[in-house]
Design a protein around this motif. Structure first.
Motif, mmCIF file in Angstrom:
data_model
loop_
_atom_site.group_PDB
_atom_site.id
_atom_site.type_symbol
_atom_site.label_atom_id
_atom_site.label_comp_id
_atom_site.label_asym_id
_atom_site.label_seq_id
_atom_site.Cartn_x
_atom_site.Cartn_y
_atom_site.Cartn_z
ATOM 1 N N ILE A 146 -5.884 -4.142 -7.050
ATOM 2 C CA ILE A 146 -6.651 -2.825 -7.572
ATOM 3 C C ILE A 146 -7.806 -3.487 -8.517
ATOM 4 N N PHE A 147 -7.684 -4.652 -9.047
ATOM 5 C CA PHE A 147 -8.577 -5.311 -9.767
ATOM 6 C C PHE A 147 -9.900 -5.637 -8.876
ATOM 7 N N GLY A 217 -3.031 -10.432 -2.836
ATOM 8 C CA GLY A 217 -3.665 -9.119 -3.311
ATOM 9 C C GLY A 217 -5.272 -9.128 -3.202
ATOM 10 N N ALA A 218 -5.853 -10.060 -3.573
ATOM 11 C CA ALA A 218 -7.116 -10.298 -3.626
ATOM 12 C C ALA A 218 -7.866 -10.258 -2.063
ATOM 13 N N LEU A 219 -7.190 -10.756 -1.017
ATOM 14 C CA LEU A 219 -7.685 -10.934 0.301
ATOM 15 C C LEU A 219 -7.541 -9.682 0.836
ATOM 16 N N ILE A 220 -6.463 -9.096 0.439
ATOM 17 C CA ILE A 220 -6.192 -7.505 1.168
ATOM 18 C C ILE A 220 -7.175 -6.761 0.749
ATOM 19 N N ALA A 221 -7.387 -6.823 -0.731
ATOM 20 C CA ALA A 221 -8.580 -5.713 -1.129
ATOM 21 C C ALA A 221 -9.857 -6.280 -0.475
ATOM 22 N N GLY A 222 -10.287 -7.346 -0.313
ATOM 23 C CA GLY A 222 -11.425 -7.588 0.131
ATOM 24 C C GLY A 222 -11.470 -7.301 1.701
#
Length: 234
Positions: A146-147, A217-222
């Motif tokens: 989410i971030f 989480g960050a890679l999925i968001a990217g």
């Protein structure tokens, strides 16, 4: 003036230093003086304010990542140059370590100071609320996802120009309000590494989770951001 890689790395070092010094410092010093009453609400705002202030101070130089997960998430979204990824992460980790060393030097100046966990993150017995490893992993993964969605969304084409630092800082505050009882809040491997190396013991052995979950989480968001948002340069 040209934005050289040296200037970018200096910005990332300073920004991450301030994030760890300000956020973890609020936790360390408020624990030493509970009568001040800032509690986890105050610590949450401290972390959010570090990002908000540095986003405006140096964000225009480096992009204002201050977090290896953010760097990797923006790289996955196509918004971070391949050649910047590793140098940024090194600068962020070093900035966090220097901040933690400064905090240790200041805090140890109080005669009866007990370091304890030194604002480190943890799961199971080291979780503030004694949450399981699986629960902590899921929380860190979702909250970092989410971030990064907030970061990529507020910096996408069509978003209000010049205001991204405000929602990003408030998002980090909200993330801390949610997850301090769960993991003491990471969503940032550099922030987790710095105090853990000073706290030692089990805090170091649990560091893997606070690298793997936020980065995942960050890679999925990217990858989601590539589809959902329009790149600001397009």
């Amino acid at each position: 003036m040209e934005i050289t890689i040296q200037r970018r790395l200096m910005a990332e070092f300073i920004g991450t230093f301030w994030l760890v010094f300000g956020g973890c410092g609020a936790a360390v010093f408020s624990a030493a003086f509970p009568q001040l009453g800032i509690g986890f609400l105050g610590v949450s705002f401290a972390f959010g304010l570090t990002v908000l202030t540095m986003a405006y101070a140096v964000g225009h130089i480096s992009g204002g990542h201050f977090n290896p997960a953010v760097t990797l998430g923006l790289w996955a979204a196509g918004r971070c140059h391949n050649g910047h990824v590793v140098p940024y992460i090194i600068a962020q980790v070093v900035g966090g370590l220097v901040a933690a060393a400064a905090l240790w030097a200041i805090a140890s100046g109080k005669p009866d100071w007990i370091p304890g966990g030194f604002a480190s993150n943890g799961y199971d017995a080291l979780s503030p609320g004694k949450y399981s490893m699986a629960a902590c992993f899921l929380a860190e993964l979702i909250l970092t996802f989410i971030f990064l969605m907030i970061i990529t969304g507020t910096t996408s084409k069509g978003a209000a120009v010049g205001f991204a630092g405000i929602p990003i800082g408030l998002a980090l505050t909200l993330i801390h309000l949610i997850s301090i009882p769960i993991t003491n809040t990471s969503v940032n491997p550099a922030r987790s590494t710095a105090p853990a190396l000073f706290a030692g013991g089990e805090y170091v052995s649990q560091l893997w989770l606070f690298w793997v979950a936020p980065i995942a989480g960050a890679l999925i968001a990217g990858l989601v951001a590539r589809v959902l948002y329009e790149h600001p340069d397009r």
